[in-house]
Design a protein around this motif. Structure first.
Motif, PDB file in Angstrom:
ATOM      1  N   ARG A  26       0.821  -1.213   0.000  1.00  0.00           N
ATOM      2  CA  ARG A  26       0.000   0.000   0.000  1.00  0.00           C
ATOM      3  C   ARG A  26       0.849   1.254   0.000  1.00  0.00           C
ATOM      4  O   ARG A  26       0.511   2.230  -0.660  1.00  0.00           O
ATOM      5  CB  ARG A  26      -0.908  -0.002   1.234  1.00  0.00           C
ATOM      6  N   THR A  53      -3.151   7.527  -1.241  1.00  0.00           N
ATOM      7  CA  THR A  53      -4.389   6.735  -1.278  1.00  0.00           C
ATOM      8  C   THR A  53      -4.627   6.020   0.047  1.00  0.00           C
ATOM      9  O   THR A  53      -5.747   6.025   0.561  1.00  0.00           O
ATOM     10  CB  THR A  53      -4.321   5.708  -2.431  1.00  0.00           C
ATOM     11  N   TYR A  54      -3.597   5.441   0.615  1.00  0.00           N
ATOM     12  CA  TYR A  54      -3.781   4.575   1.779  1.00  0.00           C
ATOM     13  C   TYR A  54      -3.356   5.207   3.092  1.00  0.00           C
ATOM     14  O   TYR A  54      -3.434   4.565   4.135  1.00  0.00           O
ATOM     15  CB  TYR A  54      -3.043   3.251   1.564  1.00  0.00           C
ATOM     16  N   THR A  78      -3.865  -1.435   8.021  1.00  0.00           N
ATOM     17  CA  THR A  78      -2.767  -1.808   7.117  1.00  0.00           C
ATOM     18  C   THR A  78      -1.796  -2.784   7.780  1.00  0.00           C
ATOM     19  O   THR A  78      -1.548  -3.861   7.247  1.00  0.00           O
ATOM     20  CB  THR A  78      -2.052  -0.557   6.582  1.00  0.00           C
ATOM     21  N   ALA A  98      -1.866  -5.813   5.285  1.00  0.00           N
ATOM     22  CA  ALA A  98      -2.880  -5.795   4.236  1.00  0.00           C
ATOM     23  C   ALA A  98      -2.294  -5.082   3.021  1.00  0.00           C
ATOM     24  O   ALA A  98      -1.551  -4.105   3.166  1.00  0.00           O
ATOM     25  CB  ALA A  98      -4.133  -5.069   4.718  1.00  0.00           C
ATOM     26  N   PRO A 115      -4.401  -3.821  -4.291  1.00  0.00           N
ATOM     27  CA  PRO A 115      -4.366  -4.497  -5.588  1.00  0.00           C
ATOM     28  C   PRO A 115      -3.305  -3.842  -6.478  1.00  0.00           C
ATOM     29  O   PRO A 115      -3.143  -2.618  -6.444  1.00  0.00           O
ATOM     30  CB  PRO A 115      -5.770  -4.265  -6.158  1.00  0.00           C
ATOM     31  N   PRO A 168     -10.291  -2.609  -8.911  1.00  0.00           N
ATOM     32  CA  PRO A 168      -9.899  -4.002  -8.705  1.00  0.00           C
ATOM     33  C   PRO A 168     -10.952  -4.699  -7.847  1.00  0.00           C
ATOM     34  O   PRO A 168     -11.496  -4.098  -6.923  1.00  0.00           O
ATOM     35  CB  PRO A 168      -8.565  -3.900  -7.956  1.00  0.00           C
ATOM     36  N   PRO A 226      -8.074   5.707   6.047  1.00  0.00           N
ATOM     37  CA  PRO A 226      -7.649   5.294   4.702  1.00  0.00           C
ATOM     38  C   PRO A 226      -7.177   3.848   4.632  1.00  0.00           C
ATOM     39  O   PRO A 226      -7.158   3.274   3.552  1.00  0.00           O
ATOM     40  CB  PRO A 226      -6.506   6.270   4.374  1.00  0.00           C
ATOM     41  N   GLY A 227      -6.812   3.264   5.767  1.00  0.00           N
ATOM     42  CA  GLY A 227      -6.358   1.873   5.753  1.00  0.00           C
ATOM     43  C   GLY A 227      -7.485   0.861   5.641  1.00  0.00           C
ATOM     44  O   GLY A 227      -7.231  -0.326   5.464  1.00  0.00           O
ATOM     45  N   ILE A 262     -10.429  -0.596   3.452  1.00  0.00           N
ATOM     46  CA  ILE A 262     -10.866  -0.601   2.055  1.00  0.00           C
ATOM     47  C   ILE A 262     -12.369  -0.818   2.068  1.00  0.00           C
ATOM     48  O   ILE A 262     -12.850  -1.855   2.511  1.00  0.00           O
ATOM     49  CB  ILE A 262     -10.151  -1.708   1.266  1.00  0.00           C
ATOM     50  N   SER A 273      -9.533  -8.324   4.751  1.00  0.00           N
ATOM     51  CA  SER A 273      -8.342  -8.140   5.579  1.00  0.00           C
ATOM     52  C   SER A 273      -8.556  -7.113   6.691  1.00  0.00           C
ATOM     53  O   SER A 273      -7.715  -6.964   7.567  1.00  0.00           O
ATOM     54  CB  SER A 273      -7.157  -7.704   4.711  1.00  0.00           C
ATOM     55  N   ASN A 274      -9.681  -6.397   6.662  1.00  0.00           N
ATOM     56  CA  ASN A 274      -9.921  -5.334   7.623  1.00  0.00           C
ATOM     57  C   ASN A 274     -10.754  -5.758   8.831  1.00  0.00           C
ATOM     58  O   ASN A 274     -11.177  -4.909   9.611  1.00  0.00           O
ATOM     59  CB  ASN A 274     -10.620  -4.146   6.935  1.00  0.00           C
TER      60      ASN A 274
END
Lengths: 450, 450
Positions: A137, A163-164, A172, A214, A217, B217, B245-246, B248, B284-285
């Motif tokens: 990420r 983005t992340y 994450t 995590a 993609p 994706p 942001p982590g 999704i 994954s979250n």
């Protein structure tokens, strides 16, 4: 030979099968990191040296070293690739530096989650993930060399954080295996959020063996060097790219024209007074980007696919984040830098104020990132023309006076560098639990333990 | 038979090979949409009916119909699946309704970009994309039935907009094939941003044949029904999920307890006074979500994977967006709804003000979406207990008085519904270029053309 080096010597002799290194060139190289970005740290950390470097090949070897250090009462300092900037990996009181780069196995990859050993290089990890349709990420611009453990313990995020968010955002980092520094070292499995007590602590509160992350993609990234006639247009377009949710982004950075003069390979593509912006976005976003660039009277000065970048080993990613600083310092050692965060909505005003009050000394370099509330904010790594330490402090004060937050990259203790001057109670708990004797790089924490 | 129906009759006879439908049940069914969500539109649009429905199987058949309508001077109204809410697909002056659902081919899929005919169902399109690792960035809760052309011409986004913003954000819709309404219809290829002049215009300024979209994706989604003891905690947790942001995300919706009483299958999982939140996030979250929920004193009331949802045909996505309204109206026809947007940072305060001043009549339903600047804002589809049209207008005024923006879903003209009261000059240009005779659903624009 001082008493400590005698104890290290005894330790080496007691563990002869391990991969020790005591050659003075290697000792020097592996005792240092990118602390030399700061003239202040250059002065403060000059001559700090390990007594020995050891490179464990697995957890068992690591356990032997740790047990040995505790037995001999020898300080130990954890090290990835040494791409950090605050002397994170520099042993302040000698002892053993543990180079983790041989612990570099990918453990498993499943449903967008990867588990790997701390010493794996981020670039290699990404290459292993790519065929499965995944990628990290976020990662620093030093991803080719930098390790996963180094990113977690000393890094922040960087590329991809637009983005992340930073690596530390919930969701994450999912888990970690951490070894205690005790006579009989234990390996504990931590899950998030507990694991985050070990993030960005420069390896001072436990030894990270494995991390579980995590992933994102994988994307078909394209790299664009954009050029604009004015600072306002460059910022506005960069911000628009950052803000627009329909653009899938990995990187957006805005530079003062003077900064780009240090980008030897890119400068020929830019006019002298042009304001450069680097954008890395998904291939499907080309037309949308062209529209935004044209609307800001800009142009695409240069462009390539990430696939081409990989084959030529020349990527725009390596002009962003602290690679910007690296390019500049390679040309001119009188430069240094700051780490800044601008107030959302007041970025242009704050940048203009700095330009007006210290234009000759400070050259802007902005990075867009998503903060913990999902907002696209501007982080900065402005270049600074260094004269004296006093003047550097004045420039930091000037930024703060303009409402800009500064994380001072010219300090080496954990508390000053990252933890707002003091560790949290939970941070201290982790320290006491994982390093009760205070052997992990003593001096890195201002308050002594053990 | 009035003169217009005579002309339609002549048209049918002149094109006998086409798939016409004139049975009165079908005529009625395919002249209507979900306008009945609004008691005001129920009154205003009662009895509006096409003279004939035709379902072209390809562009050539469509061209014959359009040429015929121009020749006979017969109004034509475009229709997808009729899942819109403002009478978008209801022919105001009769004529021919063109049902596009037979034009449903996927043209190509390449590097995360898909090209498909307007009549393809969004659910089917997603199923075709999934094996290649892609999915639609955003879609309405009616995705099983709703068509791609319908989403573009009458929709907004919805599920997925928490990450990718509304469909109209630059970078998502890349191009379109649009047919003109002329004696000899032409097919023009438009690219973005020009193509966006045709978005959300209810099919009144050209006939969309194909659309080209950038994709997301595919994710391994998991659906969570969360429950909280208080409104503040529910909102805070929903907002935290949206912001981080982590995580999704595909969907985050917050409901008043009263709204959930209409969710027949979900209600047994909820306590009477519990405040429900629906969250759809990446597998994954899970742990990160559990931490956030526990921090807000909440609990996971129910959970399933999207894979399971697919096999049982019961998905939490179909409790969100206007499916919330649908569940409520199925139980109680005296309900209706509003479309609101709250001020960033003042959401709780504004919601509390409405609760205080109209708590018995308005039941909150919030959806988090990313706006064009990337901020996570709250959109609302509150349920309203309908009494009179006057009172409905008072409730709209009350919302506006609290600083809440209202898009009135109880109007049927294009200008009132979506275009802030007036079309832009560029919108008019597109109208004149693609429908010079003003035959596309006359009356849908307040100002007449042709």
């Amino acid at each position: 030979m001082n008493p400590r080096s005698e104890r290290v010597d005894a330790l080496c002799r007691s563990l002869p099968r391990l991969d020790w290194c005591v050659s003075s060139a290697e000792l020097k190289r592996k005792s240092l990191d990118y602390y030399w970005f700061s003239p202040v740290l250059r002065r403060q950390l000059e001559g700090k040296l390990a007594d020995a470097i050891v490179r464990p090949r697995n957890a068992d070897e690591l356990r032997e070293i740790v047990a040995g250090c505790v037995r001999e009462n020898v300080p130990l300092t954890m090290r990835g690739a040494g791409t950090g900037n605050y002397g994170q990996a520099i042993p302040l009181e000698g002892g053993v530096v543990i180079d983790m780069t041989a612990c570099d196995q990918l453990r498993w990859l499943e449903q967008g989650v990867v588990r790997a050993q701390a010493g794996i290089k981020l670039g290699l990890l990404n290459e292993l993930l790519a065929p499965h349709g995944w990628e990290l990420r976020c990662m620093p611009s030093t991803y080719r060399m930098a390790t996963l453990g180094g990113l977690f313990c000393g890094g922040f995020g960087g590329i991809g954080s637009i983005t992340y968010g930073p690596l530390g955002c919930p969701g994450t980092v999912l888990g970690a295996q951490v070894m205690t520094v005790e006579a009989e070292p234990r390996i504990l499995e931590l899950r998030s959020p507990e694991v985050m007590q070990h993030a960005h602590t420069y390896g001072t509160n436990g030894i990270i063996l494995e991390l579980e992350l995590a992933l994102a993609p994988a994307n078909d990234w394209h790299e664009y060097l954009l050029a604009f006639p004015a600072a306002e247009a460059a910022f506005a377009c960069g911000q628009r790219v950052a803000h627009t949710p329909g653009l899938i982004k990995r990187e957006t950075a805005v530079f003062a024209p003077a900064v780009a003069t240090y980008f030897k390979k890119l400068a020929p593509h830019l006019g002298e007074s042009e304001h450069p912006v680097i954008v890395v976005i998904n291939s499907s976003n080309r037309e949308a980007l062209e529209t935004l660039v044209a609307a800001a009277d800009g142009r695409i000065a240069w462009h390539q696919s990430a696939a081409l970048a990989k084959s030529t080993q020349h990527t725009l990613l390596e002009y962003c984040w602290n690679h910007t600083t690296l390019h500049a310092l390679r040309s001119d050692r009188s430069l240094t830098y700051l780490q800044t965060t601008y107030e959302y909505g007041r970025e242009r005003e704050q940048l203009a104020a700095i330009d007006e009050r210290a234009g000759g000394e400070v050259m802007n370099h902005l990075e867009f990132i998503r903060d913990e509330t999902g907002r696209l904010i501007c982080s900065g790594l402005p270049l600074v023309r260094f004269t004296t330490e006093n003047r550097l402090q004045e420039l930091i004060a000037l930024h703060r006076d303009c409402g800009i937050r500064v994380k001072d990259p010219h300090v080496y203790t954990l508390e000053e560098g990252r933890h707002h001057g003091a560790m949290t109670p939970a941070g201290w708990d982790a320290k006491r639990r994982f390093d009760p004797g205070g052997l992990l790089n003593p001096g890195k924490l201002r308050i002594r333990t053990g």
